[in-house]
Motif scaffolding. Structure first.
Motif, PDB file in Angstrom:
ATOM      1  N   LEU A 210      -1.789   2.495 -10.940  1.00 29.85           N
ATOM      2  CA  LEU A 210      -2.650   3.647 -11.191  1.00 29.85           C
ATOM      3  C   LEU A 210      -2.317   4.300 -12.534  1.00 29.85           C
ATOM      4  O   LEU A 210      -3.209   4.622 -13.318  1.00 29.85           O
ATOM      5  CB  LEU A 210      -2.519   4.657 -10.049  1.00 29.85           C
TER       6      LEU A 210
ATOM      7  N   ASN B 228      -3.126  -4.056  -5.353  1.00 29.12           N
ATOM      8  CA  ASN B 228      -3.065  -3.362  -6.644  1.00 29.12           C
ATOM      9  C   ASN B 228      -4.335  -3.416  -7.488  1.00 29.12           C
ATOM     10  O   ASN B 228      -4.623  -2.464  -8.202  1.00 29.12           O
ATOM     11  CB  ASN B 228      -1.886  -3.891  -7.464  1.00 29.12           C
TER      12      ASN B 228
ATOM     13  N   PHE C 272     -10.100   5.737  -5.412  1.00 26.68           N
ATOM     14  CA  PHE C 272      -9.812   4.798  -4.338  1.00 26.68           C
ATOM     15  C   PHE C 272      -8.469   5.117  -3.689  1.00 26.68           C
ATOM     16  O   PHE C 272      -8.343   5.132  -2.485  1.00 26.68           O
ATOM     17  CB  PHE C 272      -9.815   3.368  -4.895  1.00 26.68           C
ATOM     18  N   ALA C 273      -7.468   5.367  -4.511  1.00 30.12           N
ATOM     19  CA  ALA C 273      -6.119   5.614  -3.991  1.00 30.12           C
ATOM     20  C   ALA C 273      -6.082   6.876  -3.123  1.00 30.12           C
ATOM     21  O   ALA C 273      -5.349   6.928  -2.137  1.00 30.12           O
ATOM     22  CB  ALA C 273      -5.125   5.737  -5.137  1.00 30.12           C
ATOM     23  N   ASP C 274      -6.867   7.872  -3.488  1.00 30.06           N
ATOM     24  CA  ASP C 274      -6.885   9.111  -2.716  1.00 30.06           C
ATOM     25  C   ASP C 274      -7.478   8.926  -1.321  1.00 30.06           C
ATOM     26  O   ASP C 274      -7.197   9.692  -0.417  1.00 30.06           O
ATOM     27  CB  ASP C 274      -7.684  10.190  -3.458  1.00 30.06           C
TER      28      ASP C 274
ATOM     29  N   HIS D 107      -7.923   6.601  -9.272  1.00 31.16           N
ATOM     30  CA  HIS D 107      -7.435   7.577  -8.303  1.00 31.16           C
ATOM     31  C   HIS D 107      -8.426   7.853  -7.169  1.00 31.16           C
ATOM     32  O   HIS D 107      -8.030   8.221  -6.082  1.00 31.16           O
ATOM     33  CB  HIS D 107      -7.063   8.876  -9.008  1.00 31.16           C
TER      34      HIS D 107
ATOM     35  N   VAL E  12      -6.839  -0.567  -7.113  1.00 30.73           N
ATOM     36  CA  VAL E  12      -6.337   0.661  -7.728  1.00 30.73           C
ATOM     37  C   VAL E  12      -6.591   0.621  -9.237  1.00 30.73           C
ATOM     38  O   VAL E  12      -6.979   1.624  -9.833  1.00 30.73           O
ATOM     39  CB  VAL E  12      -4.827   0.847  -7.425  1.00 30.73           C
TER      40      VAL E  12
ATOM     41  N   GLN F 133       2.180   0.178  -6.741  1.00 26.78           N
ATOM     42  CA  GLN F 133       0.776   0.573  -6.659  1.00 26.78           C
ATOM     43  C   GLN F 133       0.547   1.866  -7.452  1.00 26.78           C
ATOM     44  O   GLN F 133      -0.456   2.007  -8.148  1.00 26.78           O
ATOM     45  CB  GLN F 133       0.351   0.740  -5.200  1.00 26.78           C
TER      46      GLN F 133
ATOM     47  N   ILE G  36       0.846  -1.192   0.000  1.00 26.80           N
ATOM     48  CA  ILE G  36       0.000   0.000   0.000  1.00 26.80           C
ATOM     49  C   ILE G  36       0.883   1.244   0.000  1.00 26.80           C
ATOM     50  O   ILE G  36       1.718   1.435   0.871  1.00 26.80           O
ATOM     51  CB  ILE G  36      -0.986  -0.014   1.175  1.00 26.80           C
TER      52      ILE G  36
END
Length: 189
Positions: A28, A149, A159-161, A157, A152, A24, A19
């Motif tokens: 993205l 991964n 989710f990643a944010d 983005h 993502v 990762q 993470i």
């Protein structure tokens, strides 16, 4: 449950370590560029299986080449180093070029190369020195990579944010620190 111990520890360790990792971020970038989640997912799987199988094999070989006492302290020190390394956020260079091939080939090549020397590859080597059977370490580290991964890739983005990256890095560092202490105290095996 004891028979799946290596699989579960490997999965959890690599999921947490991945993470916020550069691979990762690479997932993205690939998702944003190609917008084809399935070929990207298959590329991540292919690259991870090959990379982590080689890494696990190396870890298993280390147990044959080094004395148990030397291996014990080498692995403990390495887990401690990975714990500290996990606390440092990864970044990708803005100018980093992605291969112009299809999504599957680009992902496979990019992920394989990005994993070389990465903390999850080092973790795979270390886990293979401590846990058996080897197939569980490989399967667990691969599943851990996919768990971190694939969301993502599919959610991009948004989710990643929302990921609490500092908390995730801290938890991963604590896991590696616990493994270092365990190996130092109990040895390998």
């Amino acid at each position: 449950m004891q028979s799946l111990h290596a699989l579960l520890v490997s999965t959890g360790t690599v999921t947490l370590a991945e993470i916020g990792d550069k691979t990762q971020l690479l997932a993205l970038l690939l998702a944003a560029r190609y917008r084809k989640p399935w070929p990207i997912a298959w590329g991540i799987l292919a690259a991870t299986v090959v990379n982590h199988a080689l890494s696990a094999w190396l870890g298993a070989e280390l147990t044959e080449w080094l004395s148990p006492e030397v291996l014990r302290w080498l692995v403990a020190a390495s887990f401690l180093a990975v714990a500290l390394w996990t606390l440092k956020p990864d970044t990708l260079d803005e100018n980093e070029k992605l291969p112009a091939h299809g999504a599957f080939i680009a992902t496979t090549l990019a992920f394989f190369l990005a994993e070389i020397g990465d903390k999850t590859q080092v973790a795979t080597v270390l886990l293979a020195t401590k846990y058996t059977p080897l197939w569980q370490v490989i399967a667990g580290t691969t599943v851990g990579m996919l768990l971190a991964n694939l969301p993502v890739v599919w959610l991009g983005h948004r989710f990643a944010d929302r990921l609490p990256l500092t908390l995730a890095r801290t938890l991963a560092a604590v896991v590696f620190l616990a493994l270092a202490i365990w190996v130092a105290w109990h040895g390998i095996g």
